[in-house]
Design an enzyme around this catalytic site. Structure first.
Site, mmCIF file in Angstrom:
data_model
loop_
_atom_site.group_PDB
_atom_site.id
_atom_site.type_symbol
_atom_site.label_atom_id
_atom_site.label_comp_id
_atom_site.label_asym_id
_atom_site.label_seq_id
_atom_site.Cartn_x
_atom_site.Cartn_y
_atom_site.Cartn_z
ATOM 1 N N ASP A 199 -0.202 5.213 0.905
ATOM 2 C CA ASP A 199 -0.462 6.243 1.894
ATOM 3 C C ASP A 199 -0.639 5.623 3.279
ATOM 4 O O ASP A 199 -1.508 4.773 3.482
ATOM 5 C CB ASP A 199 -1.707 7.046 1.506
ATOM 6 N N ASP A 223 -1.488 -0.556 6.212
ATOM 7 C CA ASP A 223 -1.604 0.178 7.472
ATOM 8 C C ASP A 223 -3.044 0.369 7.917
ATOM 9 O O ASP A 223 -3.277 0.890 9.007
ATOM 10 C CB ASP A 223 -0.968 1.568 7.327
ATOM 11 N N LYS A 256 -10.489 -1.123 -2.259
ATOM 12 C CA LYS A 256 -10.343 -1.820 -0.997
ATOM 13 C C LYS A 256 -11.543 -1.512 -0.094
ATOM 14 O O LYS A 256 -12.031 -0.387 -0.109
ATOM 15 C CB LYS A 256 -9.057 -1.377 -0.288
ATOM 16 N N THR A 313 -2.563 0.976 -4.529
ATOM 17 C CA THR A 313 -3.000 2.140 -3.772
ATOM 18 C C THR A 313 -4.426 2.551 -4.100
ATOM 19 O O THR A 313 -4.905 2.320 -5.211
ATOM 20 C CB THR A 313 -2.061 3.333 -4.035
ATOM 21 N N SER A 314 -5.076 3.166 -3.128
ATOM 22 C CA SER A 314 -6.414 3.702 -3.338
ATOM 23 C C SER A 314 -6.366 5.102 -3.942
ATOM 24 O O SER A 314 -7.409 5.683 -4.250
ATOM 25 C CB SER A 314 -7.185 3.744 -2.013
ATOM 26 N N ASP A 326 0.875 -1.162 0.000
ATOM 27 C CA ASP A 326 0.000 0.000 0.000
ATOM 28 C C ASP A 326 0.924 1.227 0.000
ATOM 29 O O ASP A 326 2.140 1.102 0.208
ATOM 30 C CB ASP A 326 -0.876 -0.033 1.261
#
Length: 216
Positions: free
Chosen positions: A14, A163, A138, A106-107, A12
């Site tokens: 951020d 995270d 996600k 990543t989102s 991931d």
């Protein structure tokens, strides 16, 4: 050190590689009032998820796209004010992956990813999966499954590093082993992960997998 075997690592971004929290909070507070949304409520459930998915929980479907574009524009504008940095251990780990394949899932959209990693001086791998590449964000596993497929590695042979609870659930649903870092959430919120670390400071990579401290 002990070896945590895997064929590839899926990161991931951020909260895992980059800390963008000050930027995200500034932008959300500047944006939310214009839509009658409580910024703190919005932020409380946004971490690890696509911006459009979170906004869709507050606004009618027809308003989501424009509101997302507005928030993205604010984040891009405020990026110059600073507050985006690499998290502990990240630069050392990524600069020495020692032949272990890795990818980013990543989102964020592609523009956000490239802008934030550039500011934080975090390198990017060849395989990147962003919000632009998936239909379902996600906690759906689509992004992690796509990254594993692009690397040519079975998901069960991958380690996902996350995270946030939504990302942990996505990694587990993909069939991967998940390591969580407590850089944005307390350990109690990350209990679904297979292993929890404070950050990536003590993590190293070899062709056989990740090297972790014996105490973990």
């Amino acid at each position: 050190m002990t070896t945590f075997p895997c064929t590839a690592v899926l990161f991931d971004t951020d909260g895992t590689l980059v800390d963008s929290t000050p930027l995200i909070e500034r932008a959300a507070h500047a944006w939310a009032g214009g839509y009658g949304i409580d910024a703190e409520e919005f932020l409380a459930g946004s971490h690890g998820r696509r911006t459009s998915d979170r906004i869709a929980e507050f606004l009618p479907h027809g308003e989501v796209r424009a509101a997302t574009e507005r928030l993205d524009a604010l984040e891009a504008e405020l990026l110059t004010e600073g507050g985006v940095v690499a998290l502990p251990g990240v630069l050392d780990l990524l600069s020495a992956m020692n032949g272990l394949p890795w990818a980013i899932v990543t989102s964020m959209d592609t523009g956000q990813l490239r802008a934030r990693t550039q500011v934080a001086r975090v390198p990017l791998p060849e395989v990147i999966v962003t919000a632009d590449d998936v239909t379902h964000g996600k906690p759906d596993p689509e992004g992690y499954l796509l990254a594993a497929r692009r690397l040519g590695v079975p998901p069960a042979e991958c380690v996902v590093i996350e995270d946030a609870p939504a990302g942990i659930r996505a990694g587990k649903a993909a069939g991967a082993t998940v390591i969580a870092v407590t850089t944005s959430h307390p350990p109690g919120e990350l209990a679904e992960a297979d292993l929890i670390l404070p950050d990536l400071t003590s993590v190293r990579a070899t062709k056989a997998g990740l090297l972790l401290p014996e105490s973990n």
